[in-house]
Design an enzyme around this catalytic site. Structure first.
Site, PDB file in Angstrom:
ATOM      1  N   ASN A  98     -11.038  -3.513 -18.194  1.00 43.51           N
ATOM      2  CA  ASN A  98     -11.365  -4.471 -19.264  1.00 43.51           C
ATOM      3  C   ASN A  98     -10.081  -4.924 -19.961  1.00 43.51           C
ATOM      4  O   ASN A  98      -9.474  -4.170 -20.708  1.00 43.51           O
ATOM      5  CB  ASN A  98     -12.328  -3.802 -20.259  1.00 43.51           C
ATOM      6  CG  ASN A  98     -12.654  -4.685 -21.442  1.00 43.51           C
ATOM      7  OD1 ASN A  98     -12.249  -5.850 -21.515  1.00 43.51           O
ATOM      8  ND2 ASN A  98     -13.399  -4.141 -22.394  1.00 43.51           N
ATOM      9  N   HIS A 144       0.811  -1.224   0.000  1.00 44.33           N
ATOM     10  CA  HIS A 144       0.000   0.000   0.000  1.00 44.33           C
ATOM     11  C   HIS A 144       0.845   1.276   0.000  1.00 44.33           C
ATOM     12  O   HIS A 144       0.357   2.344  -0.378  1.00 44.33           O
ATOM     13  CB  HIS A 144      -0.938  -0.008   1.206  1.00 44.33           C
ATOM     14  CG  HIS A 144      -2.175   0.834   1.038  1.00 44.33           C
ATOM     15  ND1 HIS A 144      -2.216   1.977   0.268  1.00 44.33           N
ATOM     16  CD2 HIS A 144      -3.429   0.701   1.549  1.00 44.33           C
ATOM     17  CE1 HIS A 144      -3.421   2.504   0.313  1.00 44.33           C
ATOM     18  NE2 HIS A 144      -4.176   1.745   1.084  1.00 44.33           N
TER      19      HIS A 144
END
EC number: 2.3.1.-
Length: 481
Positions: free
Chosen positions: A407, A186
């Protein structure tokens, strides 16, 4: 005639058994993994050292966050293409632009983190599973009970210093779909930053030569000021005397459990009826869910009534709203988590509007000055961790992060987002069920507290008989029109 009927019944029975078998998950999920490999950059990149910002390298962000993305088979878009091969190649090309992610972290004086951009690569695992996406069903939703299968934790790979900054496992399913699960250090990125990288990979996978948004490092934009000065109150980093009597053990103990809770139209309607009129027009869905969770969680943990409890919310500083004009491609951490504070007794005894006003007030403190003050606090106080007691809770809204838009060439994912809660941290995840769009919230609590939390949440979101009758009457009138 008799023989024909018998044959027909036998055929029907076999057909039913076949359909039932196809719908049932295998008794034992088998995931076959190849040996992990390091994906390196498709082209040479600078060998250099880059410093993280003073927002990036705080102790609070030195952990790994898991994300899971699930895709259906889509022959019309990707006939005979192998998702592992496509994503592996796209990763290598995207890393040319995001080359610090292929490096390793080092720690300098005053615990300052820096990236050794040595091009060692990110960890990548190819896998296959004897299951279809349909058979998995809700098991892909947080808290994903199969996460360890789809995101295997290879020994010595999950450290913060000197380890790969990213692990990606792509698991092909028998239906032709696949699951991409990842684990990110992170300190390198927040959710919008990770999304920039994932979008770049997806664009490369669909044939692009370069990302549509070029990445920007420039972590010096969020370095501490010279001289550093703390100008705001930061309750999230304050040491508070803990009167919880050890009721909230650390997450590595066996009695910690995770469950997810759904907030749809009905739940939000019931909650809105409990707040005063002057708050309705300015109250967001996030504010209301956060106030509700804070109250229910505090009740469930049975903390000493005199104890101070806090809730923090991740507030992104990007964009014009907070007057922090970071470059469009900035992929570092750019948020703070201001905290609301209350004693247990008034939080639990007052109506929901009490918690809601505290949440709204704390959220409103976030601006550029607040973030600068956090960076300065990190330098002056040695990069402290937030409190790790049960009296502290953090929530992060990922419903608008954009994971569902990634996508790779197989269309949009059927689910995409954080895979589970992280001890004191819960994520708000977008979820579409059969009839509506809602929000799913995974929670992590001791078992006994989880049972009480579920009861409190059911009580506070329960429709009255009068409201239920009115809603049924309204539904009948609409159906007749």
């Amino acid at each position: 005639m008799h023989t024909t009927k018998k044959s027909s019944k036998t055929f029907d029975l076999l057909l039913v058994l076949k359909l039932v078998t196809e719908m049932m998950p295998p008794s034992v999920l088998q995931v076959k993994r190849l040996q992990p490999e390091l994906i390196t950059l498709a082209k040479p990149t600078p060998q250099e050292t880059k410093f993280l910002s003073d927002i990036d390298d705080q102790e609070s962000l030195r952990f790994q966050v898991p994300v899971i993305m699930c895709y259906k088979n889509n022959p019309s878009l990707n006939k005979n293409r192998n998702p592992v091969k496509v994503i592996r190649e796209a990763l290598s090309r995207a890393l040319v632009y995001y080359y610090p992610l292929a490096g390793r972290l080092r720690e300098g004086p005053n615990r300052k983190l820096m990236v050794d951009c040595n091009g060692e690569g990110i960890l990548f695992v190819e896998a296959s599973a004897n299951v279809t996406l349909e058979q998995l069903g809700d098991k892909i939703l947080p808290p994903c009970p199969l996460l360890e299968e789809f995101l295997f934790n290879f020994p010595s790979s999950d450290g913060i210093i000197g380890c790969p900054l990213l692990l990606i496992q792509v698991t092909c399913l028998t239906c032709g779909g696949f699951i991409l699960a990842l684990r990110l250090n992170h300190t390198m990125c927040d959710a919008p930053g990770l999304l920039l990288f994932l979008t770049a990979i997806a664009e490369m996978a669909r044939g692009a030569h370069a990302p549509s948004i070029l990445p920007v490092w420039e972590r010096e934009l969020l370095f501490a000021r010279d001289p550093p000065r703390i100008t705001c109150a930061h309750h999230e980093y304050e040491d508070v005397i803990d009167h919880s009597n050890g009721l909230y053990p650390s997450s590595n103990q066996l009695n910690m459990v995770q469950r997810s809770f759904y907030f749809g139209a009905k739940e939000m309607r019931v909650l809105r009826k409990q707040i005063p009129p002057h708050l309705i027009s300015t109250c967001s869905t996030f504010d209301l869910i956060t106030a509700c969770l804070w109250k229910c969680r505090t009740l469930a943990l049975k903390i000493n009534p005199k104890q101070a409890v806090r809730i923090s919310f991740i507030v992104n500083a990007r964009g014009k709203h907070h007057n922090l004009r970071l470059p469009l491609g900035y992929y570092g951490n750019a948020f703070a988590f201001p905290a609301a504070v209350s004693k247990v007794e008034p939080l639990c005894k007052n109506p929901l509007g009490y918690a809601l006003e505290l949440v709204k007030k704390a959220k409103a403190t976030m601006n550029e000055e607040y973030l600068r003050s956090v960076a300065d606090l990190m330098v002056l106080r040695g990069r402290p961790q937030y409190s790790s007691t049960g009296s502290y809770f953090i929530v992060s809204d990922t419903t608008r992060a954009g994971f569902g838009d990634v996508n790779f060439g197989w269309g949009h994912p059927v689910f995409a987002g954080p895979a589970k809660a992280l001890d004191l941290i819960s994520f708000y995840v977008q979820h579409k069920n059969d009839t509506e769009d809602g929000i799913l919230v995974p929670m992590c609590l001791p078992f006994s507290a989880m049972e009480r939390f579920q009861q409190e949440l059911e009580r506070i979101t329960q429709e009255t008989k009068e409201d239920l009758c009115n809603n049924l009457r309204s539904t009948r009138i609409k159906s007749m029109m």
